[in-house]
Motif scaffolding. Structure first.
Motif, PDB file in Angstrom:
ATOM      1  N   LEU A  28       0.814  -1.215   0.000  1.00  0.00           N
ATOM      2  CA  LEU A  28       0.000   0.000   0.000  1.00  0.00           C
ATOM      3  C   LEU A  28       0.847   1.264   0.000  1.00  0.00           C
ATOM      4  O   LEU A  28       0.415   2.299  -0.513  1.00  0.00           O
ATOM      5  N   ALA A  29       2.045   1.203   0.541  1.00  0.00           N
ATOM      6  CA  ALA A  29       2.926   2.383   0.543  1.00  0.00           C
ATOM      7  C   ALA A  29       3.248   2.824  -0.880  1.00  0.00           C
ATOM      8  O   ALA A  29       3.426   4.017  -1.133  1.00  0.00           O
ATOM      9  N   GLY A  30       3.289   1.881  -1.801  1.00  0.00           N
ATOM     10  CA  GLY A  30       3.548   2.223  -3.195  1.00  0.00           C
ATOM     11  C   GLY A  30       2.353   2.821  -3.911  1.00  0.00           C
ATOM     12  O   GLY A  30       2.475   3.288  -5.042  1.00  0.00           O
ATOM     13  N   MET A  31       1.199   2.791  -3.279  1.00  0.00           N
ATOM     14  CA  MET A  31      -0.022   3.317  -3.898  1.00  0.00           C
ATOM     15  C   MET A  31      -0.323   4.755  -3.496  1.00  0.00           C
ATOM     16  O   MET A  31      -1.261   5.360  -4.011  1.00  0.00           O
ATOM     17  N   TYR A  32       0.434   5.287  -2.555  1.00  0.00           N
ATOM     18  CA  TYR A  32       0.192   6.646  -2.070  1.00  0.00           C
ATOM     19  C   TYR A  32       1.357   7.542  -2.409  1.00  0.00           C
ATOM     20  O   TYR A  32       2.490   7.095  -2.376  1.00  0.00           O
ATOM     21  N   LEU A  34      -2.193   8.988  -4.032  1.00  0.00           N
ATOM     22  CA  LEU A  34      -3.040   8.320  -5.022  1.00  0.00           C
ATOM     23  C   LEU A  34      -2.717   8.749  -6.448  1.00  0.00           C
ATOM     24  O   LEU A  34      -2.889   7.966  -7.378  1.00  0.00           O
ATOM     25  N   GLU A  35      -2.219   9.944  -6.622  1.00  0.00           N
ATOM     26  CA  GLU A  35      -1.880  10.416  -7.963  1.00  0.00           C
ATOM     27  C   GLU A  35      -0.650   9.695  -8.534  1.00  0.00           C
ATOM     28  O   GLU A  35      -0.446   9.664  -9.737  1.00  0.00           O
ATOM     29  N   SER A  36       0.175   9.121  -7.677  1.00  0.00           N
ATOM     30  CA  SER A  36       1.409   8.488  -8.154  1.00  0.00           C
ATOM     31  C   SER A  36       1.257   6.994  -8.412  1.00  0.00           C
ATOM     32  O   SER A  36       2.195   6.362  -8.865  1.00  0.00           O
ATOM     33  N   ARG A  37       0.086   6.405  -8.126  1.00  0.00           N
ATOM     34  CA  ARG A  37      -0.108   4.976  -8.355  1.00  0.00           C
ATOM     35  C   ARG A  37      -0.210   4.719  -9.852  1.00  0.00           C
ATOM     36  O   ARG A  37      -0.381   5.647 -10.643  1.00  0.00           O
ATOM     37  N   ALA A  38      -0.128   3.466 -10.248  1.00  0.00           N
ATOM     38  CA  ALA A  38      -0.292   3.110 -11.653  1.00  0.00           C
ATOM     39  C   ALA A  38      -1.716   3.473 -12.085  1.00  0.00           C
ATOM     40  O   ALA A  38      -2.669   3.287 -11.329  1.00  0.00           O
ATOM     41  N   ALA A  39      -1.860   3.973 -13.290  1.00  0.00           N
ATOM     42  CA  ALA A  39      -3.153   4.476 -13.754  1.00  0.00           C
ATOM     43  C   ALA A  39      -4.209   3.373 -13.835  1.00  0.00           C
ATOM     44  O   ALA A  39      -5.397   3.640 -13.719  1.00  0.00           O
ATOM     45  N   ARG A  40      -3.785   2.131 -13.975  1.00  0.00           N
ATOM     46  CA  ARG A  40      -4.752   1.044 -14.138  1.00  0.00           C
ATOM     47  C   ARG A  40      -5.302   0.523 -12.808  1.00  0.00           C
ATOM     48  O   ARG A  40      -6.140  -0.360 -12.797  1.00  0.00           O
ATOM     49  N   ILE A  41      -4.857   1.063 -11.697  1.00  0.00           N
ATOM     50  CA  ILE A  41      -5.331   0.636 -10.380  1.00  0.00           C
ATOM     51  C   ILE A  41      -6.397   1.620  -9.903  1.00  0.00           C
ATOM     52  O   ILE A  41      -6.114   2.794  -9.693  1.00  0.00           O
ATOM     53  N   PRO A  42      -7.646   1.148  -9.721  1.00  0.00           N
ATOM     54  CA  PRO A  42      -8.713   2.064  -9.310  1.00  0.00           C
ATOM     55  C   PRO A  42      -8.550   2.557  -7.867  1.00  0.00           C
ATOM     56  O   PRO A  42      -8.124   1.805  -6.991  1.00  0.00           O
ATOM     57  N   VAL A  43      -8.891   3.808  -7.639  1.00  0.00           N
ATOM     58  CA  VAL A  43      -8.771   4.423  -6.316  1.00  0.00           C
ATOM     59  C   VAL A  43      -9.611   3.693  -5.265  1.00  0.00           C
ATOM     60  O   VAL A  43      -9.125   3.453  -4.161  1.00  0.00           O
ATOM     61  N   PRO A  44     -10.874   3.299  -5.568  1.00  0.00           N
ATOM     62  CA  PRO A  44     -11.647   2.593  -4.531  1.00  0.00           C
ATOM     63  C   PRO A  44     -10.986   1.304  -4.052  1.00  0.00           C
ATOM     64  O   PRO A  44     -11.083   0.956  -2.874  1.00  0.00           O
ATOM     65  N   LEU A  45     -10.296   0.616  -4.933  1.00  0.00           N
ATOM     66  CA  LEU A  45      -9.599  -0.611  -4.550  1.00  0.00           C
ATOM     67  C   LEU A  45      -8.475  -0.311  -3.569  1.00  0.00           C
ATOM     68  O   LEU A  45      -8.276  -1.032  -2.580  1.00  0.00           O
ATOM     69  N   VAL A  46      -7.768   0.767  -3.793  1.00  0.00           N
ATOM     70  CA  VAL A  46      -6.700   1.176  -2.882  1.00  0.00           C
ATOM     71  C   VAL A  46      -7.285   1.561  -1.527  1.00  0.00           C
ATOM     72  O   VAL A  46      -6.766   1.168  -0.474  1.00  0.00           O
ATOM     73  N   ILE A  47      -8.373   2.285  -1.533  1.00  0.00           N
ATOM     74  CA  ILE A  47      -8.978   2.744  -0.278  1.00  0.00           C
ATOM     75  C   ILE A  47      -9.541   1.573   0.516  1.00  0.00           C
ATOM     76  O   ILE A  47      -9.346   1.491   1.735  1.00  0.00           O
ATOM     77  N   VAL A  48     -10.213   0.636  -0.143  1.00  0.00           N
ATOM     78  CA  VAL A  48     -10.758  -0.534   0.561  1.00  0.00           C
ATOM     79  C   VAL A  48      -9.633  -1.363   1.162  1.00  0.00           C
ATOM     80  O   VAL A  48      -9.709  -1.811   2.317  1.00  0.00           O
ATOM     81  N   SER A  49      -8.563  -1.570   0.408  1.00  0.00           N
ATOM     82  CA  SER A  49      -7.423  -2.324   0.932  1.00  0.00           C
ATOM     83  C   SER A  49      -6.787  -1.600   2.114  1.00  0.00           C
ATOM     84  O   SER A  49      -6.374  -2.231   3.089  1.00  0.00           O
ATOM     85  N   THR A  50      -6.729  -0.291   2.049  1.00  0.00           N
ATOM     86  CA  THR A  50      -6.162   0.489   3.152  1.00  0.00           C
ATOM     87  C   THR A  50      -7.026   0.367   4.407  1.00  0.00           C
ATOM     88  O   THR A  50      -6.498   0.205   5.510  1.00  0.00           O
ATOM     89  N   VAL A  51      -8.331   0.411   4.247  1.00  0.00           N
ATOM     90  CA  VAL A  51      -9.232   0.261   5.397  1.00  0.00           C
ATOM     91  C   VAL A  51      -9.066  -1.123   6.018  1.00  0.00           C
ATOM     92  O   VAL A  51      -8.977  -1.263   7.246  1.00  0.00           O
ATOM     93  N   LEU A  52      -9.001  -2.160   5.187  1.00  0.00           N
ATOM     94  CA  LEU A  52      -8.782  -3.514   5.699  1.00  0.00           C
ATOM     95  C   LEU A  52      -7.451  -3.593   6.450  1.00  0.00           C
ATOM     96  O   LEU A  52      -7.355  -4.216   7.506  1.00  0.00           O
TER      97      LEU A  52
END
Length: 132
Positions: A28-32, A34-52
Motif C-alpha cells: 500500500l505504501a507504493g499506492m500513495y 493516489l496520484e502516483s499509483r499506476a493508472a490502471r489501479i482504481p482508487v476505490p480498490l486502494v482505499i478498501v485495501s487500506t481500510v482492511l
C-alpha cells in the motif's frame, strides 16, 4: 522459553498477523499518494485495501497487547518490520503493482481478519464484531 514469553501460541498468531500487516503496508505504501499509483489501479480498490489494513493493524496490536508481554511485541514486531521487505521484493513486480495483486492483498487481509476474529480471545472477537 517460558521465561521469555509464556504464551507461545499467541506469539505465533501475532507473528502471522503482523507479517500480513507488514506485507500489506509495503504494497500500500507504493499506492500513495493516489496520484502516483499506476493508472490502471482504481482508487476505490486502494482505499478498501487500506481500510482492511488499518482494521487488521488495530486488531493485531490489540490482540498482542491483550495476550503478550510488551517486550515480546516490540522484539517480534521490530524484527518482522525490519526483515519483511526482503520477501516482499521476491514477489513479482506484476503482482506488487497491479489491480490483481491489490485484490489478492485485500483478500489476504480479509482472511487474516476473519482468522483473528475466529480464533482469538473474546475481547478481540467482540472488538472486531463491534466494528463490522
Amino acid at each position: 522459553m517460558n521465561q521469555l514469553e509464556p504464551n507461545i501460541i499467541q506469539l505465533v498468531w501475532f507473528t502471522a498477523l503482523w507479517s500480513v500487516c507488514c506485507l500489506g503496508f509495503l504494497q500500500l505504501a507504493g499506492m500513495y499518494p493516489l496520484e502516483s499509483r499506476a493508472a490502471r489501479i482504481p482508487v476505490p480498490l486502494v482505499i478498501v485495501s487500506t481500510v482492511l489494513w488499518v482494521v487488521l493493524l488495530i486488531g493485531a496490536f490489540a490482540y498482542a497487547v491483550a495476550e503478550l508481554r510488551w517486550s515480546s511485541i516490540v522484539v517480534v514486531a521490530g524484527l518482522l518490520f525490519l526483515f519483511m521487505p526482503e520477501p516482499f521484493q521476491a514477489i513479482p513486480e506484476r503482482w506488487r503493482n497491479s489491480s490483481t495483486g491489490l485484490v489478492v492483498t485485500g483478500l489476504v487481509l480479509a482472511a487474516a481478519l476473519t482468522a483473528l476474529g475466529a480464533f482469538t480471545s473474546n475481547p478481540i472477537t467482540s472488538f472486531l464484531k463491534s466494528i463490522t
